[in-house]
Design a protein around this motif. Structure first.
Motif, PDB file in Angstrom:
ATOM      1  N   LEU A 109     -56.057  70.370  39.625  1.00 45.41           N
ATOM      2  CA  LEU A 109     -57.094  69.588  38.977  1.00 45.41           C
ATOM      3  C   LEU A 109     -57.896  70.383  37.961  1.00 45.41           C
ATOM      4  O   LEU A 109     -58.782  69.834  37.333  1.00 45.41           O
ATOM      5  N   SER A 110     -57.583  71.659  37.816  1.00 41.01           N
ATOM      6  CA  SER A 110     -58.374  72.461  36.891  1.00 41.01           C
ATOM      7  C   SER A 110     -58.309  71.859  35.502  1.00 41.01           C
ATOM      8  O   SER A 110     -57.375  71.168  35.141  1.00 41.01           O
ATOM      9  N   ALA A 111     -59.331  72.121  34.748  1.00 47.51           N
ATOM     10  CA  ALA A 111     -59.488  71.499  33.441  1.00 47.51           C
ATOM     11  C   ALA A 111     -58.342  71.851  32.506  1.00 47.51           C
ATOM     12  O   ALA A 111     -57.717  72.881  32.646  1.00 47.51           O
ATOM     13  N   PRO A 112     -58.077  70.968  31.546  1.00 51.90           N
ATOM     14  CA  PRO A 112     -56.964  71.196  30.633  1.00 51.90           C
ATOM     15  C   PRO A 112     -57.224  72.395  29.746  1.00 51.90           C
ATOM     16  O   PRO A 112     -58.361  72.675  29.398  1.00 51.90           O
TER      17      PRO A 112
ATOM     18  N   ILE B 252     -60.226  65.181  20.717  1.00 52.42           N
ATOM     19  CA  ILE B 252     -61.256  65.253  21.751  1.00 52.42           C
ATOM     20  C   ILE B 252     -61.197  64.045  22.682  1.00 52.42           C
ATOM     21  O   ILE B 252     -61.383  64.181  23.889  1.00 52.42           O
ATOM     22  N   ALA B 253     -60.905  62.875  22.143  1.00 57.18           N
ATOM     23  CA  ALA B 253     -60.836  61.672  22.983  1.00 57.18           C
ATOM     24  C   ALA B 253     -59.760  61.833  24.049  1.00 57.18           C
ATOM     25  O   ALA B 253     -59.963  61.450  25.206  1.00 57.18           O
ATOM     26  N   ALA B 254     -58.632  62.430  23.690  1.00 61.31           N
ATOM     27  CA  ALA B 254     -57.557  62.650  24.667  1.00 61.31           C
ATOM     28  C   ALA B 254     -58.003  63.652  25.727  1.00 61.31           C
ATOM     29  O   ALA B 254     -57.717  63.468  26.914  1.00 61.31           O
ATOM     30  N   GLN B 255     -58.699  64.693  25.319  1.00 65.97           N
ATOM     31  CA  GLN B 255     -59.200  65.683  26.273  1.00 65.97           C
ATOM     32  C   GLN B 255     -60.216  65.045  27.214  1.00 65.97           C
ATOM     33  O   GLN B 255     -60.231  65.340  28.409  1.00 65.97           O
ATOM     34  N   ILE B 256     -61.054  64.157  26.686  1.00 63.83           N
ATOM     35  CA  ILE B 256     -62.039  63.463  27.521  1.00 63.83           C
ATOM     36  C   ILE B 256     -61.317  62.613  28.565  1.00 63.83           C
ATOM     37  O   ILE B 256     -61.687  62.626  29.745  1.00 63.83           O
ATOM     38  N   ARG B 257     -60.282  61.893  28.142  1.00 62.06           N
ATOM     39  CA  ARG B 257     -59.519  61.075  29.100  1.00 62.06           C
ATOM     40  C   ARG B 257     -58.902  61.938  30.190  1.00 62.06           C
ATOM     41  O   ARG B 257     -58.907  61.571  31.369  1.00 62.06           O
TER      42      ARG B 257
ATOM     43  N   LEU C 218     -66.715  67.722  30.779  1.00 66.65           N
ATOM     44  CA  LEU C 218     -66.808  66.388  30.201  1.00 66.65           C
ATOM     45  C   LEU C 218     -68.041  66.288  29.299  1.00 66.65           C
ATOM     46  O   LEU C 218     -67.952  65.772  28.182  1.00 66.65           O
ATOM     47  N   ALA C 219     -69.164  66.786  29.759  1.00 66.18           N
ATOM     48  CA  ALA C 219     -70.389  66.762  28.949  1.00 66.18           C
ATOM     49  C   ALA C 219     -70.201  67.556  27.653  1.00 66.18           C
ATOM     50  O   ALA C 219     -70.620  67.102  26.581  1.00 66.18           O
ATOM     51  N   ASP C 220     -69.546  68.710  27.739  1.00 68.44           N
ATOM     52  CA  ASP C 220     -69.295  69.520  26.548  1.00 68.44           C
ATOM     53  C   ASP C 220     -68.401  68.791  25.553  1.00 68.44           C
ATOM     54  O   ASP C 220     -68.643  68.816  24.345  1.00 68.44           O
ATOM     55  N   LEU C 221     -67.366  68.135  26.056  1.00 71.68           N
ATOM     56  CA  LEU C 221     -66.453  67.397  25.175  1.00 71.68           C
ATOM     57  C   LEU C 221     -67.151  66.208  24.513  1.00 71.68           C
ATOM     58  O   LEU C 221     -66.944  65.948  23.319  1.00 71.68           O
ATOM     59  N   ILE C 222     -67.979  65.507  25.265  1.00 68.73           N
ATOM     60  CA  ILE C 222     -68.717  64.373  24.696  1.00 68.73           C
ATOM     61  C   ILE C 222     -69.670  64.862  23.613  1.00 68.73           C
ATOM     62  O   ILE C 222     -69.787  64.251  22.552  1.00 68.73           O
ATOM     63  N   GLN C 223     -70.323  65.983  23.869  1.00 70.87           N
ATOM     64  CA  GLN C 223     -71.235  66.549  22.870  1.00 70.87           C
ATOM     65  C   GLN C 223     -70.451  66.976  21.620  1.00 70.87           C
ATOM     66  O   GLN C 223     -70.877  66.716  20.494  1.00 70.87           O
ATOM     67  N   LYS C 224     -69.312  67.598  21.818  1.00 69.17           N
ATOM     68  CA  LYS C 224     -68.472  68.023  20.696  1.00 69.17           C
ATOM     69  C   LYS C 224     -68.012  66.819  19.884  1.00 69.17           C
ATOM     70  O   LYS C 224     -68.009  66.851  18.655  1.00 69.17           O
ATOM     71  N   GLN C 225     -67.640  65.739  20.584  1.00 66.72           N
ATOM     72  CA  GLN C 225     -67.203  64.523  19.906  1.00 66.72           C
ATOM     73  C   GLN C 225     -68.349  63.948  19.066  1.00 66.72           C
ATOM     74  O   GLN C 225     -68.139  63.523  17.926  1.00 66.72           O
ATOM     75  N   ALA C 226     -69.547  63.953  19.613  1.00 71.38           N
ATOM     76  CA  ALA C 226     -70.708  63.435  18.888  1.00 71.38           C
ATOM     77  C   ALA C 226     -71.005  64.298  17.659  1.00 71.38           C
ATOM     78  O   ALA C 226     -71.319  63.772  16.585  1.00 71.38           O
ATOM     79  N   GLN C 227     -70.886  65.613  17.800  1.00 70.81           N
ATOM     80  CA  GLN C 227     -71.124  66.508  16.667  1.00 70.81           C
ATOM     81  C   GLN C 227     -70.105  66.287  15.558  1.00 70.81           C
ATOM     82  O   GLN C 227     -70.452  66.281  14.380  1.00 70.81           O
ATOM     83  N   GLU C 228     -68.853  66.099  15.937  1.00 68.28           N
ATOM     84  CA  GLU C 228     -67.814  65.848  14.932  1.00 68.28           C
ATOM     85  C   GLU C 228     -68.052  64.517  14.232  1.00 68.28           C
ATOM     86  O   GLU C 228     -67.883  64.408  13.024  1.00 68.28           O
TER      87      GLU C 228
END
Length: 111
Positions: A18-21, A28-33, A72-82
């Motif tokens: 289960l470790s993170a990808p 980023i959307a794929a990584q979030i999923r 997940l929080a980091d990816l969402i923040q990165k997506q928002a920044q992009e």
């Protein structure tokens, strides 16, 4: 190896699954999923095995969940920044287009 240790080893193996990808690009959307799916899998694992978990296993599962939630929080923040960066860039492009289309005017004033 006793049964408790075998169960703990199985839990550790499951946690490693289960470790993170790994960051290998991708959008980023794929990584979030992927991370959300891993959180779901871990939550299901907890539901099925909560009663038989040792304190160490519970701690490991909690740490894994916290790591996934942070990721997940980091990816969402990165997506928002992009998205913000793309919006700013499209705003700059439209301003540039207006500037290049405007023709300078000269006023000849004679006294």
């Amino acid at each position: 190896m006793n049964i408790g240790a075998a169960g703990n080893a199985a839990a550790v193996a499951k946690m490693e699954q289960l470790s993170a990808p790994s960051g290998g690009g991708g959008n980023i959307a794929a990584q979030i999923r992927i991370v959300m799916n891993k959180i779901t899998e871990l939550a299901e694992y907890i539901q099925k095995n909560a009663a038989g978990m040792s304190k160490e296993e519970q701690q490991s599962v909690q740490e894994q969940m916290a790591m996934l939630q942070q990721q997940l929080a980091d990816l969402i923040q990165k997506q928002a920044q992009e998205a913000q960066r793309r919006q700013q860039m499209s705003g700059v492009d439209s301003v540039s287009a207006v500037d290049t289309q405007a023709k300078p005017t000269t006023i000849d004033v004679r006294v």
